[in-house]
Design an enzyme around this catalytic site. Structure first.
Site, mmCIF file in Angstrom:
data_model
loop_
_atom_site.group_PDB
_atom_site.id
_atom_site.type_symbol
_atom_site.label_atom_id
_atom_site.label_comp_id
_atom_site.label_asym_id
_atom_site.label_seq_id
_atom_site.Cartn_x
_atom_site.Cartn_y
_atom_site.Cartn_z
ATOM 1 N N LYS A 158 0.842 -1.208 0.000
ATOM 2 C CA LYS A 158 0.000 0.000 0.000
ATOM 3 C C LYS A 158 0.870 1.248 0.000
ATOM 4 O O LYS A 158 0.675 2.177 -0.793
ATOM 5 C CB LYS A 158 -0.906 0.029 1.231
ATOM 6 C CG LYS A 158 -1.514 1.406 1.523
ATOM 7 C CD LYS A 158 -2.321 1.428 2.794
ATOM 8 C CE LYS A 158 -1.549 1.582 4.046
ATOM 9 N NZ LYS A 158 -1.208 2.974 4.411
ATOM 10 N N ASN A 159 1.870 1.294 0.875
ATOM 11 C CA ASN A 159 2.661 2.506 1.040
ATOM 12 C C ASN A 159 3.639 2.753 -0.107
ATOM 13 O O ASN A 159 4.168 3.847 -0.254
ATOM 14 C CB ASN A 159 3.393 2.479 2.388
ATOM 15 C CG ASN A 159 2.418 2.646 3.525
ATOM 16 O OD1 ASN A 159 1.237 2.964 3.311
ATOM 17 N ND2 ASN A 159 2.868 2.409 4.743
ATOM 18 N N ARG B 74 -4.410 10.431 4.498
ATOM 19 C CA ARG B 74 -3.317 11.398 4.643
ATOM 20 C C ARG B 74 -2.381 11.378 3.444
ATOM 21 O O ARG B 74 -1.790 12.380 3.057
ATOM 22 C CB ARG B 74 -2.485 11.088 5.876
ATOM 23 C CG ARG B 74 -3.189 11.277 7.179
ATOM 24 C CD ARG B 74 -2.177 11.176 8.274
ATOM 25 N NE ARG B 74 -1.184 12.197 8.106
ATOM 26 C CZ ARG B 74 -1.368 13.463 8.477
ATOM 27 N NH1 ARG B 74 -2.514 13.807 9.010
ATOM 28 N NH2 ARG B 74 -0.448 14.362 8.301
ATOM 29 N N CYS C 90 -4.884 12.888 13.151
ATOM 30 C CA CYS C 90 -4.700 11.462 12.874
ATOM 31 C C CYS C 90 -4.690 10.697 14.191
ATOM 32 O O CYS C 90 -4.156 11.172 15.189
ATOM 33 C CB CYS C 90 -3.386 11.242 12.136
ATOM 34 S SG CYS C 90 -3.046 9.510 11.840
ATOM 35 N N ARG D 144 0.787 14.750 13.106
ATOM 36 C CA ARG D 144 1.467 14.460 11.838
ATOM 37 C C ARG D 144 1.512 15.700 10.955
ATOM 38 O O ARG D 144 0.842 15.781 9.926
ATOM 39 C CB ARG D 144 0.784 13.314 11.112
ATOM 40 C CG ARG D 144 0.863 12.005 11.880
ATOM 41 C CD ARG D 144 0.184 10.882 11.160
ATOM 42 N NE ARG D 144 0.943 10.394 10.026
ATOM 43 C CZ ARG D 144 0.517 9.399 9.241
ATOM 44 N NH1 ARG D 144 -0.655 8.840 9.467
ATOM 45 N NH2 ARG D 144 1.246 8.981 8.234
ATOM 46 N N ASP E 247 5.249 0.755 12.073
ATOM 47 C CA ASP E 247 4.010 0.113 11.621
ATOM 48 C C ASP E 247 3.900 -1.343 12.060
ATOM 49 O O ASP E 247 2.887 -1.992 11.789
ATOM 50 C CB ASP E 247 3.892 0.204 10.096
ATOM 51 C CG ASP E 247 3.748 1.646 9.620
ATOM 52 O OD1 ASP E 247 3.971 1.898 8.419
ATOM 53 O OD2 ASP E 247 3.439 2.522 10.453
ATOM 54 N N ARG F 285 -8.391 -0.492 5.228
ATOM 55 C CA ARG F 285 -7.569 0.519 4.581
ATOM 56 C C ARG F 285 -6.211 -0.031 4.171
ATOM 57 O O ARG F 285 -5.558 0.474 3.281
ATOM 58 C CB ARG F 285 -7.343 1.706 5.526
ATOM 59 C CG ARG F 285 -8.621 2.496 5.852
ATOM 60 C CD ARG F 285 -8.284 3.773 6.566
ATOM 61 N NE ARG F 285 -7.141 4.386 5.913
ATOM 62 C CZ ARG F 285 -6.150 4.969 6.583
ATOM 63 N NH1 ARG F 285 -6.195 5.024 7.895
ATOM 64 N NH2 ARG F 285 -5.145 5.488 5.945
HETATM 65 C C1 EPZ Z 1 4.600 6.992 6.255
HETATM 66 O O1 EPZ Z 1 3.841 8.089 6.777
HETATM 67 C C2 EPZ Z 1 3.654 5.796 6.221
HETATM 68 N N1 EPZ Z 1 2.489 6.109 5.418
HETATM 69 C C3 EPZ Z 1 3.198 5.457 7.637
HETATM 70 O O2 EPZ Z 1 2.440 4.238 7.589
HETATM 71 C C4 EPZ Z 1 4.414 5.191 8.507
HETATM 72 O O3 EPZ Z 1 3.997 5.004 9.833
HETATM 73 C C5 EPZ Z 1 5.371 6.399 8.448
HETATM 74 O O4 EPZ Z 1 5.725 6.690 7.089
HETATM 75 C C6 EPZ Z 1 6.663 6.144 9.201
HETATM 76 O O5 EPZ Z 1 7.297 5.009 8.736
HETATM 77 C C7 EPZ Z 1 2.561 5.975 4.070
HETATM 78 O O6 EPZ Z 1 3.582 5.665 3.496
HETATM 79 C C8 EPZ Z 1 1.304 6.235 3.308
HETATM 80 P P1 EPZ Z 1 6.664 10.455 8.182
HETATM 81 P P2 EPZ Z 1 4.430 9.585 6.712
HETATM 82 O O7 EPZ Z 1 6.481 11.733 7.483
HETATM 83 O O8 EPZ Z 1 5.303 9.738 5.543
HETATM 84 C C9 EPZ Z 1 7.150 13.777 11.585
HETATM 85 C C10 EPZ Z 1 0.579 2.823 7.876
HETATM 86 O O9 EPZ Z 1 0.212 2.272 8.931
HETATM 87 N N2 EPZ Z 1 6.967 14.765 10.495
HETATM 88 O O10 EPZ Z 1 7.835 9.629 7.808
HETATM 89 O O11 EPZ Z 1 3.274 10.485 6.872
HETATM 90 C C11 EPZ Z 1 5.890 12.940 11.816
HETATM 91 O O12 EPZ Z 1 4.966 13.584 12.642
HETATM 92 C C12 EPZ Z 1 1.049 4.296 7.927
HETATM 93 O O13 EPZ Z 1 0.608 2.267 6.762
HETATM 94 C C13 EPZ Z 1 7.111 16.104 10.778
HETATM 95 O O14 EPZ Z 1 7.377 16.483 11.915
HETATM 96 O O15 EPZ Z 1 5.320 9.614 8.044
HETATM 97 C C14 EPZ Z 1 6.484 11.682 12.422
HETATM 98 O O16 EPZ Z 1 6.682 11.879 13.783
HETATM 99 C C15 EPZ Z 1 0.757 4.947 9.232
HETATM 100 N N3 EPZ Z 1 6.917 16.980 9.760
HETATM 101 C C16 EPZ Z 1 7.813 11.548 11.691
HETATM 102 O O17 EPZ Z 1 8.123 12.821 11.168
HETATM 103 C C17 EPZ Z 1 6.646 16.582 8.464
HETATM 104 O O18 EPZ Z 1 6.494 17.420 7.566
HETATM 105 C C18 EPZ Z 1 7.816 10.535 10.559
HETATM 106 O O19 EPZ Z 1 6.667 10.751 9.756
HETATM 107 C C19 EPZ Z 1 6.530 15.221 8.212
HETATM 108 C C20 EPZ Z 1 6.698 14.312 9.240
#
Ligand code: EPZ
Length: 450
Positions: free
Chosen positions: A22-23, A92, A116, A121, A315, A407
Site C-alpha cells: 500500500k505505502n 493522509r 490522525c 502528523r 508500523d 484501509r
Molecule cells: C509513512 O507516513 C507511512 N504512510 C506510515 O504508515 C508510517 O507510519 C510512516 O511513514 C513512518 O514510517 C505511508 O507511506 C502512506 P513520516 P508519513 O512523514 O510519511 C514527523 C501505515 O500504517 N513529520 O515519515 O506520513 C511525523 O509527525 C502508515 O501504513 C514532521 O514532523 O510519516 C512523524 O513523527 C501509518 N513533519 C515523523 O516525522 C513533516 O512534515 C515521521 O513521519 C513530516 C513528518
C-alpha cells in the site's frame, strides 16, 4: 459498519502470500501526475486507500482504470490543480499529489491533512522542501496553495530531516517534484524506506535521473519531460511482518511467500530474540522470498525501539506488542516515530494484557493467556495487533470498526481463514448478538460463582 468475530486458540497451517505494498503504491499513483503519458502499476492491492487515491486522481483530471493487468492511469486534463478536503481527509497520503501537481502544472491547491489517530502528523517538512525548490506556499482556508515561479521549480540542496528523523512521504513529495525542476537537487537526510527506493525505480523508468534512493542522500538531475511506464510494485513489508507475528502468536508453522525479507531485517532480528524462527527457503529474489516461520515453546521478552528504516518499523509496533503480551517476562517498547501511537494499549488490556505506559514507552509484562472480549479498532496497525491477540486469546473476541483494517489489508479475514483461523466478518449488530450471551450479570446479592 463491520466487525470481526474471532475464536481464538487455533493453530494456523498453510501458506500466506504477501500482497503488493500500500505505502509503495500511493506515492507511485500520484507520480502519474508528472506526465501526460500512460502509467501502469501491477500488484496493487485492492484497498480503501487505493480507491481513495484513484478517486483523487480522477478529480485531478486523470483517467484511472483497474483491470486484471493492474491499474492504468493517464493524466488527461492538466487544468485541475485542486485536491479537496473531502478526499484528502480520508487518506493522509493524499498530500503526496502536492509535489507532482506543482512540478508538472506549475501550481497546486491541496487540502492540509487534518488530525490522525496515531498522533501529531504535520507536513511542515514537505512544505520546507518544496519552498527550497523555489515554490511560494501559503495557507488559505485550510488549503496549501503553492506556485512555482515562472511555472517551473529549480534544483536545490535540501536538508529534509525532522524532530523524529526523516519523513517518508515528504521525501516522496520532494523527490517527485525535483524530477522536473531546472537543475540538480540533492536531498540530505532523506527517508531510506524501501517504498522510496521503489518510487525512484518507477520514476527512473519514466525517464527521471535519480541516484542514491534508499540512502540518506538522493541526487536528482531535473529533466524537461517524463514519459509513461509500466511497473510492478514491491510486496508489503508491513503485511509480511504482520503474517510472521500471526504465525508466532498462534504457535503455528506457516509458509509466507512473496515476502520482502530483505526489507524486514530489524523485525526478523527481534523475532529471533523472541524465539521465532524465520527460515528463508527460497531467496532467489530477497524481495519475493519464501519463508517458513515457527516459534519455540516459550516466547522470550525483548526491548524494541521504533526507528526510521532500516531500524524497527513503527508500523509493526502494535503487532509485536500483541505478541509480547504472551512472552515469558517483561518487554520494553519505545515508540520514537509517533510517540502517541498506543491506542491499542487499552484494548489489549481489556483482553487481559499487562501493559504499563509511561509517555512513549510501554512495559509489557507477559501473561499466561489472553481472554476474548469486545474491543475497538482505532487505526490500521493497532487493529492488526488486535486481530493477532484475538487469534491467540481464549474464547471469542469481537473487533468493531474493522474499516480501519480494510484501509491496509486486503480481505484479511478470508486469507487468515484460508490457513485455519476462525474469523468472520459480520455487521456490528449481528456481532453484538453473538457476544451478548458471553456476559452474564448476576443480580445483586447472588454469590458470583453460584
Ligand atoms: C509513512 O507516513 C507511512 N504512510 C506510515 O504508515 C508510517 O507510519 C510512516 O511513514 C513512518 O514510517 C505511508 O507511506 C502512506 P513520516 P508519513 O512523514 O510519511 C514527523 C501505515 O500504517 N513529520 O515519515 O506520513 C511525523 O509527525 C502508515 O501504513 C514532521 O514532523 O510519516 C512523524 O513523527 C501509518 N513533519 C515523523 O516525522 C513533516 O512534515 C515521521 O513521519 C513530516 C513528518
Amino acid at each position: 459498519m463491520d466487525a470481526f468475530v474471532i475464536e481464538g486458540g487455533r493453530r494456523l497451517d498453510g501458506t500466506l502470500r504477501v500482497n503488493g505494498s500500500k505505502n509503495a503504491a500511493l506515492p507511485q499513483l500520484a507520480a502519474a501526475l508528472l506526465t501526460d503519458q500512460p502509467l501502469t502499476l501491477r500488484d496493487v492491492p485492492e484497498l480503501a486507500d487505493i480507491r481513495n487515491m484513484m478517486k483523487l486522481l480522477g478529480e485531478l483530471g486523470c483517467s484511472c482504470v483497474r483491470d486484471d493487468d493492474g491499474i492504468h492511469v493517464r493524466s488527461e486534463d492538466e487544468s485541475q490543480v485542486y485536491a479537496r478536503y473531502d478526499v484528502v481527509r480520508t487518506m493522509r497520503a493524499g498530500i503526496c499529489v502536492l509535489g507532482p501537481i506543482l512540478a508538472r502544472r506549475g501550481r497546486a491547491r491541496v487540502s492540509m491533512p487534518g488530525g490522525c489517530a496515531i498522533g501529531d502528523r504535520p507536513v511542515d517538512i514537505h512544505l520546507r522542501g518544496l519552498e527550497a525548490l523555489g515554490a511560494t506556499i501559503t495557507l488559505e482556508n485550510g488549503d496549501i496553495v503553492a506556485e512555482a515561479p515562472g511555472g517551473r521549480l529549480r534544483g536545490a540542496t535540501i536538508f529534509l530531516g525532522g524532530p523524529f528523523g526523516p519523513t517518508v512521504l515528504g521525501t516522496a513529495n520532494v523527490m517527485s517534484a525535483a524530477t522536473l525542476a531546472a537543475g540538480t537537487t540533492v536531498i540530505e537526510s532523506a527517508a531510506c524506506e524501501p517504498e522510496i527506493a521503489d518510487l525512484a525505480k518507477l520514476l527512473c523508468s519514466m525517464g527521471a535521473k535519480i541516484s542514491g534512493a534508499g540512502t540518506p542522500r538522493i541526487t536528482i538531475i531535473g529533466v524537461d519531460e517524463l514519459s509513461g511506464a509500466e511497473h510492478q510494485i514491491i510486496p508489503d513489508r508491513i503485511e509480511a511482518g504482520t503474517f510472521l507475528c500471526a504465525a508466532a502468536i498462534t504457535n503455528s508453522d506457516l509458509k509466507v511467500t512473496n515476502c520482502p525479507i530483505d526489507a524486514l531485517l530489524a523485525a526478523v532480528d527481534r523475532l529471533a530474540r523472541i524465539g521465532v524462527h524465520v527460515d528463508v527457503e527460497d531467496q532467489s529474489d530477497p524481495y519475493r522470498a519464501t519463508c517458513r516461520v515457527y516459534a519455540e515453546r516459550s516466547l522470550r521478552p525483548v526491548e524494541i525501539s521504533t526507528q526510521p528504516h532500516p531500524g524497527f518499523p513503527t508500523d509493526l509496533q502494535a503487532q509485536f506488542m500483541a505478541l509480547l503480551t504472551l512472552a515469558d517476562g517483561n518487554s520494553v517498547i519505545t515508540e520514537r516515530i509517533f510517540p502517541e501511537r498506543f491506542l491499542h494499549v487499552p484494548e489489549l488490556s481489556r483482553m487481559g494484557a499487562k501493559l504499563l505506559r509511561q509517555g512513549a514507552t510501554v512495559v509489557v509484562s507477559g501473561v499466561r493467556e489472553l481472554v476474548g472480549a469486545p474491543v475497538m479498532a482505532s487505526d490500521l496497525r493497532a487493529s492488526a495487533g488486535l486481530v493477532l491477540a484475538a487469534m491467540a486469546a481464549k474464547g471469542t473476541t469481537v473487533i468493531n470498526r474493522v474499516y480501519h483494517l480494510d484501509r491496509g489489508y486486503e480481505r484479511l479475514e478470508e486469507r487468515l481463514r484460508g490457513v485455519g483461523a476462525s474469523i468472520e466478518r459480520l455487521d456490528t449488530s449481528e456481532a453484538q448478538e453473538i457476544t451478548a450471551p458471553m456476559i452474564t450479570v448476576k443480580p445483586i446479592g447472588e454469590p458470583a460463582h453460584a
